[in-house]
Design a protein around this motif. Structure first.
Motif, short mmCIF file in Angstrom:
data_model
loop_
_atom_site.label_atom_id
_atom_site.label_comp_id
_atom_site.label_asym_id
_atom_site.label_seq_id
_atom_site.Cartn_x
_atom_site.Cartn_y
_atom_site.Cartn_z
N GLY A 191 0.81 -1.21 0.00
CA GLY A 191 0.00 0.00 0.00
C GLY A 191 0.84 1.26 0.00
N SER A 192 0.39 2.27 -0.70
CA SER A 192 1.05 3.58 -0.70
C SER A 192 0.02 4.62 -0.25
CB SER A 192 1.59 3.93 -2.08
OG SER A 192 0.54 4.08 -3.02
N TYR A 193 0.54 5.70 0.37
CA TYR A 193 -0.31 6.72 0.95
C TYR A 193 0.12 8.09 0.44
CZ TYR A 193 -1.31 2.89 4.20
OH TYR A 193 -1.66 1.67 4.74
N GLY A 194 -0.82 8.84 -0.10
CA GLY A 194 -0.54 10.17 -0.60
C GLY A 194 -1.24 11.22 0.23
N PHE A 195 -0.57 12.36 0.42
CA PHE A 195 -1.12 13.43 1.25
C PHE A 195 -1.20 14.72 0.46
CE2 PHE A 195 0.69 10.20 3.91
CZ PHE A 195 -0.28 10.03 4.89
N SER A 196 -2.06 15.60 0.94
CA SER A 196 -2.39 16.79 0.17
C SER A 196 -2.63 17.97 1.09
CB SER A 196 -3.65 16.51 -0.68
OG SER A 196 -4.18 17.69 -1.22
N VAL A 197 -2.71 19.16 0.49
CA VAL A 197 -3.03 20.36 1.27
C VAL A 197 -4.50 20.40 1.66
CG1 VAL A 197 -1.20 21.69 0.16
CG2 VAL A 197 -3.50 21.72 -0.82
N SER A 198 -5.35 19.68 0.94
CA SER A 198 -6.79 19.88 1.09
C SER A 198 -7.31 19.49 2.48
CB SER A 198 -7.56 19.10 0.01
OG SER A 198 -7.36 17.72 0.15
N GLN A 199 -6.66 18.53 3.14
CA GLN A 199 -7.14 18.09 4.45
C GLN A 199 -6.79 19.10 5.56
OE1 GLN A 199 -5.82 15.90 2.24
NE2 GLN A 199 -7.80 14.96 1.81
N THR A 200 -5.87 20.02 5.31
CA THR A 200 -5.48 21.01 6.31
C THR A 200 -5.62 22.43 5.77
OG1 THR A 200 -3.19 20.55 5.65
CG2 THR A 200 -3.97 19.54 7.69
N SER A 201 -6.52 22.60 4.81
CA SER A 201 -6.78 23.93 4.26
C SER A 201 -8.13 24.42 4.76
CB SER A 201 -6.77 23.87 2.74
OG SER A 201 -7.05 25.14 2.18
N MET A 202 -8.43 25.67 4.47
CA MET A 202 -9.74 26.22 4.79
C MET A 202 -10.72 25.84 3.68
SD MET A 202 -9.43 27.83 7.63
CE MET A 202 -8.25 28.66 8.69
N PRO A 203 -11.86 25.24 4.01
CA PRO A 203 -12.79 24.82 2.96
C PRO A 203 -13.20 25.96 2.03
CG PRO A 203 -13.41 23.86 5.06
CD PRO A 203 -12.31 24.82 5.35
N TYR A 204 -13.35 27.17 2.57
CA TYR A 204 -13.81 28.26 1.71
C TYR A 204 -12.72 28.73 0.74
CZ TYR A 204 -11.22 31.72 4.50
OH TYR A 204 -10.24 32.45 5.11
N LEU A 205 -11.47 28.26 0.93
CA LEU A 205 -10.38 28.63 0.04
C LEU A 205 -10.12 27.57 -1.03
CD1 LEU A 205 -7.80 30.10 2.57
CD2 LEU A 205 -9.32 31.35 1.03
N ASN A 206 -11.01 26.62 -1.14
CA ASN A 206 -10.85 25.56 -2.13
C ASN A 206 -10.75 26.15 -3.53
OD1 ASN A 206 -10.82 23.18 -3.55
ND2 ASN A 206 -13.02 22.81 -3.34
N GLY A 207 -9.71 25.78 -4.24
CA GLY A 207 -9.53 26.25 -5.60
C GLY A 207 -8.82 27.57 -5.73
#
Length: 562
Positions: A191-207
């Motif tokens: 198994g491999s695991y990838g991480f992102s900014v989205s889980q620790t960002s502000m939802p209203y700043l998406n995109g």
């Protein structure tokens, strides 16, 4: 931090050859060589990074190879000679994850870290996407789970009988070559695991971006154990192989003192590369695909039994007869004329990378929405995210995604004529002339023509063509129609022209061009081993030989070719 580390590439090549005269009529010869290359710690493809065990990404290369040959020559009579030879070649291209000392890694991630969900517990899992904003902050990718072995196993044999009778020299014989390419691949099974900014960002700043980068911190997502994406695969152990047989008969006939005639024929039979148990997926243009509502275009599996098509993907060419004819005539004491013609068959394709569908036991997964995690490190990889065990004989396993969105087809279509070997017509005509006592010149026309050679990428079953577009009311000479092809199906302009989704669930965000493909559930559908290539060669070849004194000679050649 710039680590310092060292690595080496070492190759040992011992060899042994023994010739033994058993009797006045028998001679035995044996040869063995062993080539062992080890390149445990290296950068580039070796991915060594200086990180400590067990988190280093280092992948080693270990390639042991053996060659065995045994020949027996037996003089039946003073004019009849029998030759028998057998051989065996084996190669193991091993590419495992290694420790910093070069030893093969064996790490039980469940015991050591409590990380659940791996199919095979022998790797430290791969963690990716941990840096912030173009490579600053956080942590580089770490962990490696490579353990592949691509084997080559080639038994060979040949036999020939040479007999001299009067002004004839006859030769008969045959040869056999079996090519096996078994493999073992455990890569991805931990198994491999990838991480992102989205889980620790502000939802209203998406995109959005701030100061040129996206808000959030992937290393923080890692510390929280919030996995954005990943993959896991089942081990696979395909067994690809093919074989070739050849038989020949020829005669060198000295018709007169000035005229020699060579004539003969050879027969070659070569199978195409296939998986021994029919576990390689092959694209079928007519099979209904259950993933896209029964729309044509799914995969089949060769051979008989449940889940198989009770068929062969390709036909083996049975007419590999190659006649050969040659002649030499002495026009006068200083001039010789030579000519020859022959038909030669090459081997069918042995590129095992083109036998698709052998690595299809892999599943990728990603978070369903911005801010969500697909799983957590404390949970590991749930059983629901595992792919079906290999071999997976599901005809609807492609497209690879869990939706009906088009995707690349990793299982190609093997051309029905893949069992047809390349054929080459070869000929030459030349004169040899003595210019002086110690000087001779030879000039020849040498040419050949080839057919049925491999033509990679000449066929794409899923390409749009003008006839298909014309039948759907699209004129490629019309700029507006061409522009329409790039618009999505949800466009009002496209809908006004009467175009609809090709099957239920087809994403309306896809372009009209994609929806009009013969198999809209896929992007490209490539065909392998299609014998569409042709070759041609013509040349004038001149050779001048001058014998000097004291055993010295000068040779000059010139070739003009096209």
């Amino acid at each position: 931090y710039l680590p310092t580390f060292s690595g080496s590439r070492i190759t040992h090549i011992p060899a042994i050859m023994v010739d033994h005269i058993l009797s006045t009529k028998d001679k035995l010869s044996f040869y063995w060589s062993y080539t062992n290359t080890t390149n445990a710690i290296s950068t580039g493809l070796g991915q060594a990074d200086g990180l400590p065990d067990p988190i280093t990404t280092a992948i080693g290369t270990f390639i042991p190879a053996n060659i065995y040959r045994l020949n027996w020559d037996h003089t039946i009579t003073p004019t009849v000679l029998l030759h028998v030879g057998v051989g065996y070649q084996s190669v193991d291209q091993g590419v495992p994850s290694v420790n910093t000392d070069g030893s093969v890694r064996n790490y039980d991630v469940t015991k050591e870290l409590g990380l659940q969900g791996g199919i095979v517990n022998k790797f430290f899992p791969t963690f990716t996407g941990l840096t912030f904003g173009g490579g600053t902050g956080g942590m580089k990718n770490f962990g490696s789970q490579s353990d592949t072995h691509n084997y080559t196993q080639k038994p060979t044999a040949n036999v020939s009988l040479t007999a001299v009778k009067s002004n004839h020299t006859y030769k008969f014989g045959g040869e056999m070559r079996v090519e096996g390419y078994p493999a073992q691949n455990f890569g991805g099974a931990g198994g491999s695991y990838g991480f992102s900014v989205s889980q620790t960002s502000m939802p209203y700043l998406n995109g959005t971006t701030l100061s040129g980068t996206s808000p959030g911190f992937p290393y923080a997502s890692f510390l929280l154990g919030l996995v954005n994406n990943g993959s896991i695969g089942y081990p696979v152990n395909p067994k690809l192989g093919k074989h070739q047989l050849g038989f020949f008969a020829q005669d060198t006939w000295k018709v007169t003192r000035k005229f020699t005639l060579d004539y003969g024929i050879r027969y070659d039979y070569s199978t195409y590369l296939k998986e021994q148990y029919g576990r390689a997926a092959n694209f079928s243009p007519t099979t209904p695909n259950p993933t896209v509502g029964g729309y044509p275009g799914a995969v089949l599996f060769e051979g008989g039994g449940a889940g198989h098509c009770n068929c062969d993907f390709a036909k083996v060419y049975p007419w590999g007869f190659g006649p050969r004819l040659g002649a030499a005539y002495q026009i006068n004491s200083k001039t010789v004329f030579r000519a020859g013609f022959g038909v030669v068959y090459a081997s069918t394709e042995a590129n095992n990378n083109a036998a698709g569908g052998l690595a299809n036991a892999n599943n990728t997964f990603t978070a369903s929405a911005f801010g969500n995690s697909v799983t957590t490190l404390s949970q590991g990889i749930p059983t629901s995210l595992r792919p079906l065990p290999w071999p997976n004989l599901d005809p609807g396993q492609f497209p690879l995604t869990n939706t009906a969105a088009p995707s690349a087809l990793t299982a190609p279509m093997i051309d029905p004529n893949a069992g047809r070997p390349p054929r080459q017509y070869q000929w030459s005509v030349g004169l040899q002339r003595e210019l002086s006592k110690d000087m001779a010149i030879e000039a020849s026309y040498v040419g050949n023509r080839g057919i049925w050679w491999q033509g990679p990428a000449l066929l794409n079953l899923n390409a749009l063509n003008t006839d298909t577009l014309k039948s759907r009311g699209i004129d490629v000479a019309n700029a507006a129609d061409v522009a329409l092809l790039t618009q999505s199906l949800s466009s009002a302009t496209v809908a006004a022209r009467g175009f609809r989704v090709p099957y239920a669930g087809f994403p309306t965000g896809q372009t009209l061009a994609q929806s009009l493909r013969p198999y809209p559930q896929f992007t490209n559908v490539n065909v392998y081993w299609a014998p569409l290539g042709k070759t041609w060669y013509d040349s004038m070849q001149v050779k001048l030989t001058k014998r000097m004194s004291h055993g010295l000679s000068v040779l000059s050649t010139f070739t003009w070719s096209k």
